[in-house]
Design an enzyme around this catalytic site. Structure first.
Site, mmCIF file in Angstrom:
data_model
loop_
_atom_site.group_PDB
_atom_site.id
_atom_site.type_symbol
_atom_site.label_atom_id
_atom_site.label_comp_id
_atom_site.label_asym_id
_atom_site.label_seq_id
_atom_site.Cartn_x
_atom_site.Cartn_y
_atom_site.Cartn_z
ATOM 1 N N LYS A 159 0.858 -1.186 0.000
ATOM 2 C CA LYS A 159 0.000 0.000 0.000
ATOM 3 C C LYS A 159 0.896 1.239 0.000
ATOM 4 O O LYS A 159 1.957 1.245 0.641
ATOM 5 C CB LYS A 159 -0.879 -0.038 1.255
ATOM 6 C CG LYS A 159 -1.848 1.113 1.403
ATOM 7 C CD LYS A 159 -2.710 0.920 2.655
ATOM 8 C CE LYS A 159 -3.721 2.013 2.867
ATOM 9 N NZ LYS A 159 -4.537 1.818 4.071
ATOM 10 N N SER A 189 -9.517 1.697 3.344
ATOM 11 C CA SER A 189 -8.732 2.502 2.440
ATOM 12 C C SER A 189 -7.728 1.704 1.616
ATOM 13 O O SER A 189 -7.227 2.183 0.605
ATOM 14 C CB SER A 189 -7.986 3.567 3.229
ATOM 15 O OG SER A 189 -7.075 2.951 4.136
ATOM 16 N N SER A 217 -9.457 -0.778 7.465
ATOM 17 C CA SER A 217 -8.953 -0.646 6.097
ATOM 18 C C SER A 217 -8.320 -1.877 5.502
ATOM 19 O O SER A 217 -8.022 -1.880 4.305
ATOM 20 C CB SER A 217 -7.961 0.503 6.009
ATOM 21 O OG SER A 217 -8.664 1.694 5.949
HETATM 22 N N1 GLN Z 1 -12.744 3.599 6.811
HETATM 23 C C1 GLN Z 1 -12.090 4.001 8.018
HETATM 24 C C2 GLN Z 1 -11.746 5.458 7.966
HETATM 25 O O1 GLN Z 1 -12.059 6.043 6.991
HETATM 26 C C3 GLN Z 1 -10.888 3.167 8.260
HETATM 27 C C4 GLN Z 1 -9.668 3.672 7.624
HETATM 28 C C5 GLN Z 1 -8.470 2.868 7.945
HETATM 29 O O2 GLN Z 1 -8.568 1.819 8.584
HETATM 30 N N2 GLN Z 1 -7.317 3.382 7.546
HETATM 31 O O3 GLN Z 1 -11.186 6.006 8.856
#
Ligand code: GLN
Length: 479
Positions: A77, A152, A176
């Site tokens: 990532k 994400s 994420s």
């Molecule tokens: N969807 C969650 C957020 O927007 C989780 C993001 C993540 O785990 N980096 O914060």
């Protein structure tokens, strides 16, 4: 022609001459090119990967396998530092930035013979649940190109889903890794907070962030976890416990005590098919002799607000370093003073969601509101930790849906941040309390999309978590 199914099979194929690392890298590079429309990769390290594969093939012929991940093709990532390579967190503000060092996980991967194939698309600074907040454009779900892959770490999930690498590393602050694994029909593990070094991981919310693993099966997750875990002098939050080694041989006949939160399955936002599939699976588990019980969890409605107060607070502080002075985007607009200069750089460099969170975080930390929001949210976090401890005194694991809906359509939720935040309702809990959680791709929805079940154990109990996960995958006929 060899097709990847697991690291073990791949290693056998290398040893019996059925394939080579070079051939494998060529295969993945061509796969990535064919699947360019999915937008999973921001950059492919083609030449480096071929050179490394050649070295590994030669070394294997002379001295045998070079480690637990010999020749394993891994994607990263775009929030994990790989020395000499561009790193942007899918943000304009870091355009052109080059990593000055390797993240600890990258050193560990390379020490065990992995080949890093490329940098994967994600939501900007890991903020999002759909991969629509990327400066490089959205990633498409390989199972249905009109749907999001989750976020994400959307690019990392799709790369494994579409056979564009063997495993990916993502980051999980509130889901994420698990949420995109659910949307893409693969396995995604978020380890215990402090299991894996965060050195070289771009910070979003430091007391929540953890590097996680995407793979097609639980054994590959276990191998990757063993390799990248462990103490690190560069990250004092990492546990000194030895890296978890999961052999999957013990406790094969174990009957588990499993809890599920009643409120989680009764939540009005939960898709009826997901609810039905989870309930049916609970029945199957009970029929197989496991003890599955409903537990009250009256704090469910507080976890999303608590998560978004604490993570935005931490993000507003972590992201203050991106000011365009030492590195990153610098605006060419004229400015009056230093504040004006920062404002121009940050306004142009950050996307809308990141700006929204910096403002929210700054607000909840401001003198007049600190106690009302930040202190209160910390209290809820402590209550959750205590409550969780009580559950694990009685149960081996907690199960729940991973996400309340299957992968939604691109742009379906992008104008409604609250609706988007609700996608995280089941996943943020593990980050709030620091426990490990995994999403297993057990189910299929009538939309044609896969969806998962989440399993969580207490801190540092990844080995029991992975053993149970393999059992569940076997029950579903998947391993
Ligand atoms: N969807 C969650 C957020 O927007 C989780 C993001 C993540 O785990 N980096 O914060």
């Amino acid at each position: 022609m060899f097709r990847f199914s697991s690291i073990k099979d791949y290693h056998n194929a290398l040893l019996n001459g059925q394939t080579t690392c070079v051939e494998t890298v060529h295969y993945y590079v061509s796969q990535i090119k064919t699947a360019a429309h999915l937008n999973a990769y921001i950059e492919v390290f083609e030449q480096d990967a071929i050179a490394r594969a050649t070295e590994l093939d030669n070394a294997r012929k002379q001295n045998g396998m070079q480690g637990k991940l010999h020749g394993v093709v891994v994607g990263l990532k775009d929030v994990i530092c790989y020395k000499g390579k561009t790193l942007t967190a899918s943000s304009k503000i870091l355009a052109g930035f080059t990593s000055l060092f390797n993240a600890t996980v990258v050193d560990k991967l390379l020490a065990e013979g992995a080949i890093i194939i490329g940098r994967q698309n994600c939501d900007e600074f890991a903020m999002g649940s759909s991969n629509e907040n990327s400066a490089y454009g959205p990633v498409l779900n390989h199972a249905d190109n009109t749907r999001v892959p989750g976020g994400s770490s959307g690019g990392s999930a799709v790369a494994v889903q579409a056979d564009l690498c063997m495993i990916s590393l993502g980051s999980d602050t509130g889901g994420s890794v698990r949420q995109p694994a659910d949307f893409c029909g693969i396995v995604g593990l978020k380890p215990t907070y402090g299991r894996i070094s965060r050195y070289g991981l771009i910070a979003y919310a430091s007391s929540f962030d953890q590097i996680g693993i995407f793979a097609t099966n639980t054994e590959d997750v276990a191998i990757a976890l063993e390799v990248i875990s462990g103490a690190d002098e560069f990250d004092s939050t990492v546990s000194n416990q030895p890296a978890p080694v999961c052999d999957f041989t013990e406790e094969t006949g174990k009957k588990y005590k499993l809890a599920y939160f009643k409120e989680a399955l009764e939540h009005p936002g939960l898709d009826p098919e997901i609810k039905a599939a989870t309930e049916a699976f609970i029945k199957t588990l009970t029929a197989a002799g496991h003890d599955v019980q409903a537990v009250d969890f009256e704090l469910l409605d507080y976890i999303i607000p608590t998560y978004y107060i604490l993570t935005t607070a931490e993000a507003s502080s972590n992201l203050s370093r991106y000011d365009g002075v030492k590195y990153g985007h610098r605006s060419s607009k004229p400015y009056e003073d230093l504040a004006d200069f920062y404002k121009n750089n940050r306004s142009e460099g950050f996307g809308d969601e990141v700006k929204r969170r910096i403002m929210l975080g700054t607000f909840v930390l401001s003198a007049g509101y600190y106690d009302a929001y930040y202190t209160k949210a910390q209290r809820v976090r402590n209550m959750l930790r205590r409550k969780t401890q009580v559950v694990f005194n009685q149960f081996d694991a907690i199960i729940s849906p991973t996400v309340p809906s299957p992968a939604f359509k691109i742009s379906e939720k992008s104008n409604d941040p609250i609706e988007m935040y609700l996608a995280d309702i089941y996943t943020v809990f593990a980050n709030l309390v620091g426990i490990p959680g995994i999403s297993l791709p057990l189910f299929k929805h009538s939309t044609g999309m896969p969806f998962g079940m989440q399993v969580m154990t207490s801190e540092m109990n990844e080995v029991p978590l992975l053993r149970l996960s393999k059992r569940l995958m076997q029950m579903a006929g998947l391993e």
